[in-house]
Motif scaffolding. Structure first.
Motif, short mmCIF file in Angstrom:
data_model
loop_
_atom_site.label_atom_id
_atom_site.label_comp_id
_atom_site.label_asym_id
_atom_site.label_seq_id
_atom_site.Cartn_x
_atom_site.Cartn_y
_atom_site.Cartn_z
N ARG A 39 0.82 -1.21 0.00
CA ARG A 39 0.00 0.00 0.00
C ARG A 39 0.86 1.26 0.00
O ARG A 39 0.50 2.27 -0.62
N THR A 40 1.98 1.19 0.69
CA THR A 40 2.88 2.34 0.69
C THR A 40 3.37 2.64 -0.73
O THR A 40 3.38 3.80 -1.18
N GLU A 41 3.79 1.60 -1.46
CA GLU A 41 4.25 1.79 -2.83
C GLU A 41 3.13 2.31 -3.72
O GLU A 41 3.37 3.15 -4.61
N MET A 42 1.90 1.83 -3.49
CA MET A 42 0.77 2.29 -4.30
C MET A 42 0.54 3.79 -4.10
O MET A 42 0.37 4.55 -5.07
N PHE A 43 0.55 4.26 -2.85
CA PHE A 43 0.34 5.68 -2.58
C PHE A 43 1.52 6.52 -3.11
O PHE A 43 1.32 7.63 -3.61
N GLN A 44 2.74 5.99 -2.99
CA GLN A 44 3.90 6.71 -3.53
C GLN A 44 3.75 6.94 -5.03
O GLN A 44 3.98 8.06 -5.53
N ASN A 45 3.39 5.89 -5.76
CA ASN A 45 3.32 5.99 -7.21
C ASN A 45 2.12 6.80 -7.68
O ASN A 45 2.22 7.61 -8.60
N LEU A 79 0.13 8.99 -5.89
CA LEU A 79 0.01 10.37 -5.38
C LEU A 79 1.28 11.18 -5.57
O LEU A 79 1.28 12.39 -5.28
N ASP A 80 2.36 10.51 -6.03
CA ASP A 80 3.64 11.19 -6.25
C ASP A 80 4.11 11.87 -4.96
O ASP A 80 4.38 13.08 -4.92
N VAL A 81 4.16 11.08 -3.87
CA VAL A 81 4.62 11.59 -2.58
C VAL A 81 5.81 10.74 -2.13
O VAL A 81 6.09 9.68 -2.69
N ASP A 82 6.50 11.22 -1.08
CA ASP A 82 7.65 10.45 -0.60
C ASP A 82 7.19 9.28 0.26
O ASP A 82 6.02 9.16 0.62
N GLU A 83 8.13 8.43 0.62
CA GLU A 83 7.80 7.20 1.34
C GLU A 83 7.23 7.50 2.72
O GLU A 83 6.30 6.82 3.18
N THR A 84 7.76 8.51 3.40
CA THR A 84 7.30 8.83 4.76
C THR A 84 5.83 9.22 4.76
O THR A 84 5.03 8.76 5.60
N LEU A 85 5.44 10.08 3.80
CA LEU A 85 4.05 10.53 3.73
C LEU A 85 3.12 9.35 3.39
O LEU A 85 2.04 9.21 3.96
N ALA A 86 3.56 8.49 2.49
CA ALA A 86 2.75 7.33 2.13
C ALA A 86 2.58 6.38 3.32
O ALA A 86 1.50 5.83 3.55
N GLN A 87 3.65 6.22 4.09
CA GLN A 87 3.57 5.36 5.27
C GLN A 87 2.63 5.92 6.31
O GLN A 87 1.92 5.17 7.00
N LEU A 88 2.59 7.25 6.43
CA LEU A 88 1.65 7.88 7.37
C LEU A 88 0.21 7.57 6.98
O LEU A 88 -0.63 7.28 7.84
N LEU A 89 -0.08 7.63 5.69
CA LEU A 89 -1.45 7.33 5.23
C LEU A 89 -1.82 5.88 5.54
O LEU A 89 -2.93 5.59 6.02
N VAL A 90 -0.90 4.96 5.27
CA VAL A 90 -1.18 3.55 5.54
C VAL A 90 -1.34 3.31 7.03
O VAL A 90 -2.23 2.56 7.47
N ALA A 91 -0.51 3.94 7.83
CA ALA A 91 -0.59 3.77 9.29
C ALA A 91 -1.91 4.28 9.84
O ALA A 91 -2.40 3.79 10.86
N GLU A 92 -2.51 5.28 9.18
CA GLU A 92 -3.79 5.82 9.63
C GLU A 92 -4.98 4.99 9.14
O GLU A 92 -6.12 5.34 9.40
N GLY A 93 -4.70 3.91 8.39
CA GLY A 93 -5.78 3.01 7.99
C GLY A 93 -6.29 3.20 6.59
O GLY A 93 -7.27 2.57 6.18
N PHE A 94 -5.67 4.06 5.78
CA PHE A 94 -6.10 4.24 4.39
C PHE A 94 -5.57 3.08 3.55
O PHE A 94 -4.37 2.77 3.58
N THR A 95 -6.46 2.45 2.79
CA THR A 95 -6.07 1.28 1.99
C THR A 95 -6.32 1.47 0.50
O THR A 95 -5.67 0.82 -0.31
N GLU A 96 -7.26 2.34 0.13
CA GLU A 96 -7.61 2.54 -1.27
C GLU A 96 -7.51 4.01 -1.63
O GLU A 96 -7.64 4.90 -0.78
N MET A 97 -7.32 4.28 -2.92
CA MET A 97 -7.22 5.65 -3.40
C MET A 97 -8.54 6.40 -3.20
O MET A 97 -8.55 7.60 -2.91
N GLU A 98 -9.65 5.67 -3.33
CA GLU A 98 -10.96 6.31 -3.15
C GLU A 98 -11.14 6.84 -1.74
O GLU A 98 -11.83 7.86 -1.53
N GLU A 99 -10.55 6.15 -0.76
CA GLU A 99 -10.68 6.62 0.62
C GLU A 99 -10.00 7.97 0.81
O GLU A 99 -10.51 8.85 1.52
#
Length: 547
Positions: free
Chosen positions: A361-367, A369-389
């Motif tokens: 999921r981290t790789e999916m958000f990175q690719n 949303l074009d964000v860095d790994e730290t920001l993507a990991q924050l989203l996953v840690a908060e429970g976001f799993t899909e782009m629609e969310e």
């Protein structure tokens, strides 16, 4: 040479009383059978074409025999009709339309007539006895009944129930149980089926309800309704589990079922040929009930997937074999008890799975949303799993993440919406490349990703989709258990529906199929169209002739 009737009036009534008492049927049925037998014998003596009636008095055995004729103006049937002149001889004042009674002399039974009468009476009595048996047992399904083993045929046990016979089929018996002729045996009345040869009473000793009824007999609190058996599962002859709950807080349901020094549960175990029984407290909370059902194994965590109706249970590494049980028995019984599919995982497997999901999921958000790994990991840690969310969540909820603000949250939502649009465009181009008609895109509940899946499965037109059944479209693939005995036979792969992975409901599947079939009905000509065409043709022909 014909002989007289072998039984006098008193003997006829005595015979009727004896048969009715022995077969436990109404005396009137036996009397009716005798009358029918006498009528048949009389028609043999006087003619089969005649309408002959017989009446046997049930109190004194008096027998009357007569022929019924109809008064008509012109006789068509000499055996059942009479003209007015002939009717006057039988009854003065008879007129057309009347039915007259012409008394007949008593008949004498020969050997053939007596045998035919005997067969008629036996057949009527047998039919009445079968009907009585069906009426007696039809409403007793679910009861425990005691009988005597009459015989064993091809592995099926025939049980004498006193007034009827029941059968315990091979698959309804407790495995390895030895049953001998004349043994007394208790079983559950599973169902009663009406058949031409008499009612078929199917019994069972392997059904979970058999165990429930045995507990109701041994535990007064269950019989009185204070304790309720909410669920039961059995591996007949080996192990069983029951879930119980008490409606009185002062009574322990497990202790009441076990009894003093295990006396109550032991009585049930002995009747079930030593089958081990786990008595489990039932809970309305499915997670708690699953934990209880998997005893004696300890459970670390329960993850419930409501959409898939599956439960993932995490156990310590050293508890895996205990949770699964011998040949998967423990988890299988727990699954039957909770009516849920249960997957067993060790803590190591669960940790590896969570880590893999986190990385994916981290790789999916990175690719996307074009964000860095730290920001993507924050989203996953908060429970976001899909782009629609990310795209459709409330802005305040996204901005409330530590380190986020309104500007960053708004930018993430805009990028998520753009990523969804790019994905839809890519799916649309893939769908068109596969040759899927645009008409399918107008159907309800179908997304571009679903249309690509349909195209890959060779479904590219409305007719292709309309030919499918709902199950073929939406049925989910049956997931295999994560761990199975290597020696167990391999099951055939269940491919599931074409769109089974998308979680469509049965109602949505029906709407899709019916919308795809709508053009079939639109193309059918109306009932009055042929007539209109013929009328137009006639008018055209008339105009040409006038010209």
């Amino acid at each position: 040479m014909a002989t007289g009737v072998t039984a006098n009036r008193a003997e006829l009534i005595a015979i009727a009383n004896s048969v009715a008492s022995e077969k436990m049927i109404d005396k009137a049925i036996v009397i009716e059978a005798m009358e029918d037998a006498i009528q048949r014998a009389a028609r043999t003596r006087y003619g089969q074409e005649m309408d002959i009636r017989a009446k046997l008095d049930a109190s004194n055995g008096d027998l009357r025999l007569w022929r019924v004729v109809e008064v008509v103006e012109e006789v068509d049937d000499l055996y059942k009709q009479v003209d007015v002149a002939g009717a006057q001889k039988l009854q003065a004042g008879a007129k057309v339309g009347d039915y007259l009674v012409d008394p007949l002399p008593p008949i004498e039974f020969g050997r053939i007539q007596a045998q035919a009468a005997k067969q008629t009476i036996f057949q009527k009595v047998r039919d009445a006895e079968r009907e009585r048996q069906y009426e007696e047992f039809k409403d007793r399904a679910g009861e425990i009944i005691t009988g005597v083993v009459k015989r064993v045929e091809f592995g099926h046990v025939v049980v004498d129930l006193g007034r009827a016979e029941g059968v315990i089929r091979r698959d309804a018996q407790i495995p390895r149980e030895v049953v001998r002729v004349n043994d007394r045996i208790r079983s559950l009345i599973l169902k009663v089926v009406r058949e031409n040869r008499g009612p078929q009473i199917f019994l069972s000793r392997a059904h979970p309800d058999f165990m429930k009824k045995l507990f109701a007999q041994e535990v007064p609190e269950i019989y009185d309704g204070i304790i309720e058996i909410k669920a039961a599962a059995r591996d007949p002859g080996s192990r069983a589990k029951i879930g119980v709950i008490s409606h009185d807080s002062s009574i322990d349901p497990v202790g009441a079922c076990v009894g003093m020094k295990g006396s109550r549960v032991q009585a049930v175990v002995q009747e079930m040929q030593g089958e081990k029984i786990d008595i489990i407290p039932w809970s309305p909370d499915i997670a708690t009930f699953v934990v209880n059902a998997l005893q004696p194994a300890n459970v670390s965590r329960v993850i419930i997937d409501e959409e898939e109706e599956r439960i993932e249970v995490v156990v310590p590494d050293d508890m895996l074999s205990l949770a699964i049980g011998r040949r998967g028995q423990n988890v299988r019984l727990a699954s039957q008890l909770t009516a849920k599919a249960i997957d067993i995982m060790t803590e190591t497997d669960s940790s590896e799975k969570r880590q893999l999901d986190f990385v994916t999921r981290t790789e999916m958000f990175q690719n996307e949303l074009d964000v860095d790994e730290t920001l993507a990991q924050l989203l996953v840690a908060e429970g976001f799993t899909e782009m629609e969310e990310v795209a459709y969540v409330e802005l305040d909820e996204l901005a409330g993440i530590e380190g986020f603000d309104d500007e960053l949250a708004s930018e993430l939502q805009n990028r998520a919406a753009e990523a969804i649009d790019r994905r839809e465009q890519a799916n649309r181009e893939a769908r068109q490349a596969l040759g899927v008609e645009d008409a399918l895109a107008d159907l309800p509940h179908l997304t571009e990703a679903m249309l690509v899946t349909l195209g890959k499965a060779g479904i590219r037109t409305l007719d292709d989709l309309a030919d499918l059944a709902t199950d073929e479209l939406i049925e989910k693939k049956r997931a295999e258990p994560r761990r199975r005995n290597e020696d167990a036979p391999k099951r055939p792969e269940h491919k599931g529906g074409v769109l089974g992975q998308y979680g469509l409901t049965e109602e949505q599947g029906n709407e899709i199929i019916m919308a795809a079939r709508a053009h079939w009905f639109d193309e059918e000509p109306a009932a009055d169209e042929p007539a209109a065409d013929e009328s137009a043709a006639e008018e055209s022909a008339g105009e040409e002739s006038d010209a």
